[in-house]
Scaffold this motif. Structure first.
Motif, PDB file in Angstrom:
ATOM      1  N   GLY A  86     -13.309  60.732  26.051  1.00 14.74           N
ATOM      2  CA  GLY A  86     -13.722  61.744  27.016  1.00 14.74           C
ATOM      3  C   GLY A  86     -12.646  62.112  28.023  1.00 14.74           C
ATOM      4  N   GLU A  87     -11.618  61.284  28.115  1.00 16.00           N
ATOM      5  CA  GLU A  87     -10.561  61.517  29.108  1.00 16.00           C
ATOM      6  C   GLU A  87      -9.195  61.499  28.428  1.00 16.00           C
ATOM      7  N   GLU A  88      -8.288  62.325  28.938  1.00 14.07           N
ATOM      8  CA  GLU A  88      -6.932  62.339  28.409  1.00 14.07           C
ATOM      9  C   GLU A  88      -6.268  60.994  28.695  1.00 14.07           C
ATOM     10  N   THR A  89      -5.413  60.567  27.771  1.00 15.84           N
ATOM     11  CA  THR A  89      -4.774  59.252  27.889  1.00 15.84           C
ATOM     12  C   THR A  89      -3.401  59.322  28.566  1.00 15.84           C
ATOM     13  N   GLY A  90      -2.710  60.437  28.405  1.00 13.51           N
ATOM     14  CA  GLY A  90      -1.340  60.537  28.907  1.00 13.51           C
ATOM     15  C   GLY A  90      -0.362  59.744  28.054  1.00 13.51           C
ATOM     16  N   ASP A  91      -0.875  59.200  26.962  1.00 11.46           N
ATOM     17  CA  ASP A  91      -0.063  58.406  26.028  1.00 11.46           C
ATOM     18  C   ASP A  91       0.772  59.369  25.178  1.00 11.46           C
ATOM     19  N   SER A  93       2.351  58.564  22.405  1.00 14.90           N
ATOM     20  CA  SER A  93       2.407  58.192  20.986  1.00 14.90           C
ATOM     21  C   SER A  93       1.742  59.317  20.181  1.00 14.90           C
ATOM     22  N   PRO A  94       2.007  59.393  18.885  1.00 14.11           N
ATOM     23  CA  PRO A  94       1.367  60.448  18.075  1.00 14.11           C
ATOM     24  C   PRO A  94      -0.158  60.427  18.169  1.00 14.11           C
ATOM     25  N   ASN A  95      -0.762  59.249  18.116  1.00 13.61           N
ATOM     26  CA  ASN A  95      -2.229  59.178  18.224  1.00 13.61           C
ATOM     27  C   ASN A  95      -2.698  59.558  19.615  1.00 13.61           C
ATOM     28  N   GLY A  96      -1.958  59.131  20.654  1.00 13.41           N
ATOM     29  CA  GLY A  96      -2.315  59.487  22.026  1.00 13.41           C
ATOM     30  C   GLY A  96      -2.285  60.994  22.239  1.00 13.41           C
ATOM     31  N   LYS A  97      -1.277  61.647  21.686  1.00 12.04           N
ATOM     32  CA  LYS A  97      -1.177  63.106  21.821  1.00 12.04           C
ATOM     33  C   LYS A  97      -2.360  63.808  21.151  1.00 12.04           C
ATOM     34  N   GLU A  98      -2.787  63.282  19.995  1.00  4.81           N
ATOM     35  CA  GLU A  98      -3.930  63.888  19.299  1.00  4.81           C
ATOM     36  C   GLU A  98      -5.216  63.686  20.090  1.00  4.81           C
ATOM     37  N   ILE A  99      -5.378  62.514  20.692  1.00  2.00           N
ATOM     38  CA  ILE A  99      -6.566  62.270  21.527  1.00  2.00           C
ATOM     39  C   ILE A  99      -6.571  63.241  22.699  1.00  2.00           C
ATOM     40  N   ASP A 100      -5.420  63.400  23.341  1.00  2.14           N
ATOM     41  CA  ASP A 100      -5.341  64.321  24.476  1.00  2.14           C
ATOM     42  C   ASP A 100      -5.614  65.764  24.049  1.00  2.14           C
ATOM     43  N   LYS A 101      -5.134  66.124  22.864  1.00  2.00           N
ATOM     44  CA  LYS A 101      -5.412  67.470  22.336  1.00  2.00           C
ATOM     45  C   LYS A 101      -6.914  67.644  22.126  1.00  2.00           C
ATOM     46  N   PHE A 102      -7.572  66.613  21.560  1.00  2.00           N
ATOM     47  CA  PHE A 102      -9.029  66.674  21.363  1.00  2.00           C
ATOM     48  C   PHE A 102      -9.738  66.849  22.697  1.00  2.00           C
ATOM     49  N   VAL A 103      -9.361  66.037  23.676  1.00  2.00           N
ATOM     50  CA  VAL A 103     -10.029  66.089  24.977  1.00  2.00           C
ATOM     51  C   VAL A 103      -9.847  67.461  25.619  1.00  2.00           C
ATOM     52  N   LYS A 104      -8.606  67.948  25.611  1.00  2.00           N
ATOM     53  CA  LYS A 104      -8.296  69.230  26.274  1.00  2.00           C
ATOM     54  C   LYS A 104      -8.952  70.418  25.561  1.00  2.00           C
ATOM     55  N   ASP A 105      -8.825  70.471  24.218  1.00  2.00           N
ATOM     56  CA  ASP A 105      -9.287  71.649  23.471  1.00  2.00           C
ATOM     57  C   ASP A 105     -10.772  71.629  23.115  1.00  2.00           C
ATOM     58  N   TYR A 106     -11.361  70.422  23.014  1.00  2.00           N
ATOM     59  CA  TYR A 106     -12.748  70.367  22.538  1.00  2.00           C
ATOM     60  C   TYR A 106     -13.696  69.661  23.508  1.00  2.00           C
ATOM     61  N   ALA A 107     -13.359  68.438  23.930  1.00  2.00           N
ATOM     62  CA  ALA A 107     -14.288  67.694  24.781  1.00  2.00           C
ATOM     63  C   ALA A 107     -14.521  68.412  26.114  1.00  2.00           C
TER      64      ALA A 107
END
Length: 189
Positions: A86-91, A93-107
């Protein structure tokens, strides 16, 4: 007379060479050019790592629920993914960037991720996951638990279906090996 034999031998050699070039050309067209014309390549909107989730002990069924009639096991909603992401990680790493993309664009926007479904079945096919319960998911689906990056999605330009949609002969072969009916009404309603 000898000159005529020479021309005859050259004619046969030329025909063999012409046939060989035609054969190689047909292979190139069939294996390289035709598939590129027939299928377009697409990538998932998010580089989802099934490996990371499988290593955390998350079973397939936790994200891919059965429908009430046992049909398509469904994709997780943005809301269900956001329960953990639910929150951006600021990580970085490749996986961290994808999580942040999910949070920003969808969540944060509430939009559903437009996942590409590799094995979506045509409307005239009834496939019940409930009837196939007990089989490993990888019996019919690619073993994505070992994939850190989703495979390329190849969409048939004519039918619109994925190249990986299960084929009828695959279902028939499995049914035959299990002694299960292959009658039309079993899969087509």
């Amino acid at each position: 007379m000898e000159e005529k034999r020479s021309n005859s031998a050259g004619g046969v050699g030329g025909m063999v060479l012409f046939g060989l070039i035609g054969f190689v050309g047909a292979l190139v067209v069939g294996w390289v050019i035709f598939p590129k014309l027939l299928y377009s390549e697409k990538t998932q909107p998010i580089r989802f790592s099934h490996t990371v989730h499988a290593q955390l002990g998350i079973d397939c069924e936790q994200c891919h629920h059965l429908g009430p009639d046992g049909r398509f096991a469904g994709l997780p909603t943005t809301e269900s993914c956001a329960e953990c992401h639910g929150e951006e990680t600021g990580d970085n790493s490749p996986n961290g960037k994808e999580i942040d993309k999910f949070v920003k664009d969808y969540a944060k926007t509430g939009a559903q991720v437009p996942w590409l479904v590799y094995q979506y079945q045509p409307d005239n096919v009834f496939f019940s996951h409930a009837a196939h319960k007990g089989f490993e998911c990888s019996k019919c689906h690619p073993d994505v638990a070992k994939a850190d990056t989703p495979p390329t999605y190849y969409q048939n330009r004519i039918s619109g279906y994925s190249k990986d949609t299960m084929k009828m002969w695959e279902c028939e072969r499995c049914h035959a090996s299990m002694g299960t009916s292959n009658a039309c009404y079993v899969c087509h309603k």
